[in-house]
Write an enzyme that holds these catalytic residues in place. Sequence first.
Site, mmCIF file in Angstrom:
data_model
loop_
_atom_site.group_PDB
_atom_site.id
_atom_site.type_symbol
_atom_site.label_atom_id
_atom_site.label_comp_id
_atom_site.label_asym_id
_atom_site.label_seq_id
_atom_site.Cartn_x
_atom_site.Cartn_y
_atom_site.Cartn_z
ATOM 1 N N ARG A 1 -7.102 -2.970 9.089
ATOM 2 C CA ARG A 1 -6.601 -3.916 10.324
ATOM 3 C C ARG A 1 -7.280 -4.022 11.624
ATOM 4 O O ARG A 1 -6.935 -4.961 11.998
ATOM 5 C CB ARG A 1 -5.554 -3.515 10.785
ATOM 6 N N ARG B 1 -8.405 12.356 12.283
ATOM 7 C CA ARG B 1 -6.995 11.919 12.178
ATOM 8 C C ARG B 1 -6.410 13.633 12.943
ATOM 9 O O ARG B 1 -6.572 14.396 12.330
ATOM 10 C CB ARG B 1 -6.971 10.952 11.662
ATOM 11 N N ASP C 1 1.821 -1.130 11.670
ATOM 12 C CA ASP C 1 0.344 -1.287 11.290
ATOM 13 C C ASP C 1 -0.055 -3.028 11.582
ATOM 14 O O ASP C 1 -1.044 -3.480 11.989
ATOM 15 C CB ASP C 1 0.246 -1.121 9.452
ATOM 16 N N LYS D 1 1.297 -1.267 0.242
ATOM 17 C CA LYS D 1 0.082 0.003 -0.184
ATOM 18 C C LYS D 1 0.837 1.384 -0.049
ATOM 19 O O LYS D 1 0.463 2.086 -0.060
ATOM 20 C CB LYS D 1 -1.183 0.317 1.109
ATOM 21 N N GLY E 1 -4.909 8.327 5.552
ATOM 22 C CA GLY E 1 -4.271 9.280 5.868
ATOM 23 C C GLY E 1 -2.802 9.503 4.853
ATOM 24 O O GLY E 1 -2.466 10.883 5.345
HETATM 25 C C1 S3P Z 1 2.231 4.713 6.472
HETATM 26 C C2 S3P Z 1 2.871 4.838 7.331
HETATM 27 C C3 S3P Z 1 2.295 5.175 8.922
HETATM 28 C C4 S3P Z 1 1.835 3.760 8.644
HETATM 29 C C5 S3P Z 1 0.435 3.710 7.406
HETATM 30 C C6 S3P Z 1 1.566 3.775 6.084
HETATM 31 C C7 S3P Z 1 3.392 5.341 4.933
HETATM 32 O O1 S3P Z 1 2.278 5.585 9.179
HETATM 33 O O2 S3P Z 1 1.272 3.466 10.207
HETATM 34 O O3 S3P Z 1 -0.022 3.073 7.768
HETATM 35 O O4 S3P Z 1 3.284 4.546 3.967
HETATM 36 O O5 S3P Z 1 3.755 6.115 4.946
HETATM 37 P P1 S3P Z 1 3.235 6.730 10.059
HETATM 38 O O6 S3P Z 1 3.455 8.159 9.733
HETATM 39 O O7 S3P Z 1 1.637 7.702 11.046
HETATM 40 O O8 S3P Z 1 3.018 6.021 11.268
#
Ligand code: S3P
Length: 429
Positions: free
Chosen positions: A389, A122, A314, A22, A94
Amino acid sequence: MKELVVNLNTGLHGELSVPGDKSISHRSVILSSISKGTSHIHHFLASDDCISTINAFRKMGVRIDLAGDELTVEGVGLDGLSKPDTKLDMGNSGTTTRLLSGLLAAQKFTTNLIGDDSLSKRPMKRVSQPLSVMGTRIETTDGHLPMTINPGHIKAVKYELPMASAQVKSAIILAALNSNEDSVVIEPQVTRNHTETMLNQFGDDVIERHGDEIIVHHQPELTAQDINVPGDISSAAFFLVAATLVPNSHIILKNVGINPTRTGILDVLIQMGANIKILNQTNGSEPAADIEVTYTPELKPIDVNEERIPLMIDELPLVALLESRANGHSTITGAEELRFKETDRIKTVVEEFQKIGIQIEELPNGFSIDGSKDWQVVNASLDSHGDHRIGMTLAVSALLLDTDVQMNGEDAISISYPQFFAHLKHLSD
Ligand code: S3P
């Protein structure tokens, strides 16, 4: 409400290719959109989150074709994005929101970002604050989405991240590409480095790393690439854990990304005594391998602390599940970032695990767990809380029960793994 499969006494068997990573899929859309030429991306993850990223770039004038897991992107160059005629909908993602904030901070037009209910809760100050220091004016709604990004002339920064976050790091890097001078981002702990790795593929020496300092050089141009996305270790993790815990299992997961900034779950499994073998490793810019897993009857409890958390951020609900089956007491600490995910994952894990009789307590920054194989279901009505998840972790937990259980909110799983239940069936048949 979905009936979950319980008590798979024949175990999980066979080979499986999990969908593309992802994080790498998001970045492949972003970097190919702002490079010159046509990029081809293979084994792209066509899940809801990555579609949010594709849609945002389509709205900014980028031609993107998706056929199965093959993506073609006609890049428009670093200055070629056009103003979208509507708000950009980040959905549940996010990663889309935070990475795009950095990129949009350096455009010539204002953008408005919105998202679903979970995403709108968030924290976004973690990106608006450093991007403001760099010269952008970002209006958030009390530190959350909806958010308006009024770009400015990007100034170089030396920014020490207050939390370990690859999304925030990447936002600053994407903004810094547009400054005439070098920027430096310092991370408190190493986080996933896919942005840095891929930028060095699309450009020459864009990023240098010295210790905990990441140096971003100004880039006049990025060039289209062919990208092979490895299988997502965060998706593979559900089956790594399921095959470790479900008696009689033996599976091989093919071509899984094993970038060392992501393999904390493998270290945990190995340290707990799980039967894991890494086979056929390939060492491209993103290393990958096949992973063979065999059922392991006895697991040692281990304490997981802050240092290792970003390498398995994750996978922590799954680490909690492994500990719940281990021979004794364990803790997971230093994981307060879990409170800022799609749900407060400390709360949702404890609430749902207690329903199936797991001895787990909430700590301010993690979990305290008494491992046991004797779980007594107290409430058969489980809930993903709309968190992909959590939904998949519960589906794996259910394989270890004798009592029928159901789950609400299973559709959230398509955020990262639309084929999850089909793949579970494939390994159980
Ligand atoms: C991600 C970073 C992580 C992870 C998210 C994907 C990314 O988040 O938990 O599923 O692709 O950069 P954080 O940067 O908030 O730790």
